[in-house]
Design an enzyme around this catalytic site. Sequence first.
Site, PDB file in Angstrom:
ATOM      1  N   SER A  53    -119.801  10.181 -47.817  1.00 26.59           N
ATOM      2  CA  SER A  53    -120.327   9.210 -48.787  1.00 26.59           C
ATOM      3  C   SER A  53    -121.592   9.739 -49.426  1.00 26.59           C
ATOM      4  CB  SER A  53    -120.644   7.892 -48.081  1.00 26.59           C
ATOM      5  OG  SER A  53    -121.370   7.022 -48.936  1.00 26.59           O
ATOM      6  N   TYR A  68    -124.874   4.154 -40.840  1.00 28.78           N
ATOM      7  CA  TYR A  68    -123.756   4.573 -41.700  1.00 28.78           C
ATOM      8  C   TYR A  68    -124.086   5.920 -42.350  1.00 28.78           C
ATOM      9  CZ  TYR A  68    -120.280   4.224 -45.526  1.00 28.78           C
ATOM     10  OH  TYR A  68    -119.248   4.446 -46.413  1.00 28.78           O
TER      11      TYR A  68
HETATM   12  P1  NAD Z   1    -111.529  -0.679 -47.021  1.00 27.81           P
HETATM   13  O1  NAD Z   1    -112.268  -1.597 -46.126  1.00 27.81           O
HETATM   14  O2  NAD Z   1    -110.643  -1.240 -48.069  1.00 27.81           O
HETATM   15  O3  NAD Z   1    -110.674   0.360 -46.169  1.00 27.81           O
HETATM   16  C1  NAD Z   1    -111.020   0.781 -44.879  1.00 27.81           C
HETATM   17  C2  NAD Z   1    -109.765   0.802 -44.037  1.00 27.81           C
HETATM   18  O4  NAD Z   1    -110.072   1.375 -42.764  1.00 27.81           O
HETATM   19  C3  NAD Z   1    -109.191  -0.588 -43.795  1.00 27.81           C
HETATM   20  O5  NAD Z   1    -107.812  -0.571 -44.066  1.00 27.81           O
HETATM   21  C4  NAD Z   1    -109.479  -0.830 -42.319  1.00 27.81           C
HETATM   22  O6  NAD Z   1    -108.529  -1.663 -41.679  1.00 27.81           O
HETATM   23  C5  NAD Z   1    -109.420   0.587 -41.786  1.00 27.81           C
HETATM   24  N1  NAD Z   1    -110.098   0.747 -40.492  1.00 27.81           N
HETATM   25  C6  NAD Z   1    -111.282   0.213 -40.091  1.00 27.81           C
HETATM   26  N2  NAD Z   1    -111.559   0.563 -38.836  1.00 27.81           N
HETATM   27  C7  NAD Z   1    -110.528   1.342 -38.412  1.00 27.81           C
HETATM   28  C8  NAD Z   1    -110.233   1.999 -37.193  1.00 27.81           C
HETATM   29  N3  NAD Z   1    -111.057   1.913 -36.123  1.00 27.81           N
HETATM   30  N4  NAD Z   1    -109.082   2.711 -37.106  1.00 27.81           N
HETATM   31  C9  NAD Z   1    -108.254   2.786 -38.164  1.00 27.81           C
HETATM   32  N5  NAD Z   1    -108.475   2.194 -39.341  1.00 27.81           N
HETATM   33  C10 NAD Z   1    -109.611   1.471 -39.466  1.00 27.81           C
HETATM   34  O7  NAD Z   1    -112.670   0.222 -47.699  1.00 27.81           O
HETATM   35  P2  NAD Z   1    -112.636   1.536 -48.613  1.00 27.81           P
HETATM   36  O8  NAD Z   1    -113.749   1.366 -49.559  1.00 27.81           O
HETATM   37  O9  NAD Z   1    -111.281   1.850 -49.114  1.00 27.81           O
HETATM   38  O10 NAD Z   1    -113.096   2.618 -47.538  1.00 27.81           O
HETATM   39  C11 NAD Z   1    -112.387   3.784 -47.230  1.00 27.81           C
HETATM   40  C12 NAD Z   1    -113.376   4.846 -46.790  1.00 27.81           C
HETATM   41  O11 NAD Z   1    -114.221   5.184 -47.892  1.00 27.81           O
HETATM   42  C13 NAD Z   1    -114.325   4.421 -45.672  1.00 27.81           C
HETATM   43  O12 NAD Z   1    -114.507   5.510 -44.773  1.00 27.81           O
HETATM   44  C14 NAD Z   1    -115.630   4.155 -46.401  1.00 27.81           C
HETATM   45  O13 NAD Z   1    -116.745   4.284 -45.558  1.00 27.81           O
HETATM   46  C15 NAD Z   1    -115.567   5.206 -47.461  1.00 27.81           C
HETATM   47  N6  NAD Z   1    -116.417   5.026 -48.639  1.00 27.81           N
HETATM   48  C16 NAD Z   1    -116.268   3.930 -49.435  1.00 27.81           C
HETATM   49  C17 NAD Z   1    -117.065   3.787 -50.548  1.00 27.81           C
HETATM   50  C18 NAD Z   1    -116.952   2.599 -51.460  1.00 27.81           C
HETATM   51  O14 NAD Z   1    -117.851   2.401 -52.290  1.00 27.81           O
HETATM   52  N7  NAD Z   1    -115.904   1.794 -51.372  1.00 27.81           N
HETATM   53  C19 NAD Z   1    -118.014   4.777 -50.866  1.00 27.81           C
HETATM   54  C20 NAD Z   1    -118.128   5.894 -50.035  1.00 27.81           C
HETATM   55  C21 NAD Z   1    -117.314   6.010 -48.923  1.00 27.81           C
END
Ligand code: NAD
Length: 250
Positions: A141, A156
């Site tokens: 991230s 985080y």
């Molecule tokens: P999201 O919450 O839609 O997706 C996250 C998914 O991970 C969910 O389906 C959840 O059920 C699953 N999950 C959570 N804990 C878990 C575990 N212990 N085992 C297996 N699955 C698990 O959010 P997103 O934004 O799509 O996030 C995806 C990734 O992107 C994450 O790692 C997040 O930190 C990262 N990220 C997101 C952003 C943003 O702005 N959305 C920015 C940078 C990084």
Amino acid sequence: TGLLDGKVAVISGAASPRGIGLATARLFAEHGARVAILDLDGAAAVQAAGSIGPGHIGVACNVADRDACQKAAEAVVAALGKVDVLINNAGITQPVKTLEIDQASWDRILDVNLRGVLYLSQALIPYMKQQGAGSIACMSSVSAQRGGGILGGPHYSAAKAGVLGLAKAMAREFGPDNIRVNCVTPGLIQTDITTGKLSDQQKAEIAGGVPLNRLGEAREIAGAYLFLASELSSYITGAVIDVNGGMLIH
Ligand code: NAD
């Protein structure tokens, strides 16, 4: 023809309907891959897999649980025959400040975001070694690079920065096996991870600091994952790809 024709891809955290993982699964399927969606809720994972077309599977897996990762890896290989691509995408966040981080919060955030990358990689790398090829992409991230500043707390940032070091170390170790390991560092992407945690006002302020003048879409991260998964990036390993609308130009 697709960029991933004949490939099998495992994507963690890909059951969430508006998430980056499912957008990636959909794009990979469009490019000819058979996809295994891993997520906490097995039924949701199965449903998500069905939503991107036939031939894909959903498997229950808590990435922070080593045994669960081993079992999921075995289930994927039993169903799809091999693994070519691993997308370590699962993650959770929490908006707290340094002095508010208690032990349980630290453990939870580090376990899913960082330990999970290690465990799922450990479970799948042996199959990649066996076939002498593989590509792993890990979710970090912009929070890792800037020390937060969007939503996630310091734990985080620490976890996502840890992912960069872990991925580079794996890239070094498994390069001789023709297994590539890279990371993506997104800015703020419109998914449900921020639902109820960021106001529209806060989102507008963040977008104002982005040269492209908007937030990102899940499919735009999926595009970077596709590049890293495919042969287009065959000489790229240990790299970090920013997908942030220019947020870090300096
Ligand atoms: P999201 O919450 O839609 O997706 C996250 C998914 O991970 C969910 O389906 C959840 O059920 C699953 N999950 C959570 N804990 C878990 C575990 N212990 N085992 C297996 N699955 C698990 O959010 P997103 O934004 O799509 O996030 C995806 C990734 O992107 C994450 O790692 C997040 O930190 C990262 N990220 C997101 C952003 C943003 O702005 N959305 C920015 C940078 C990084």
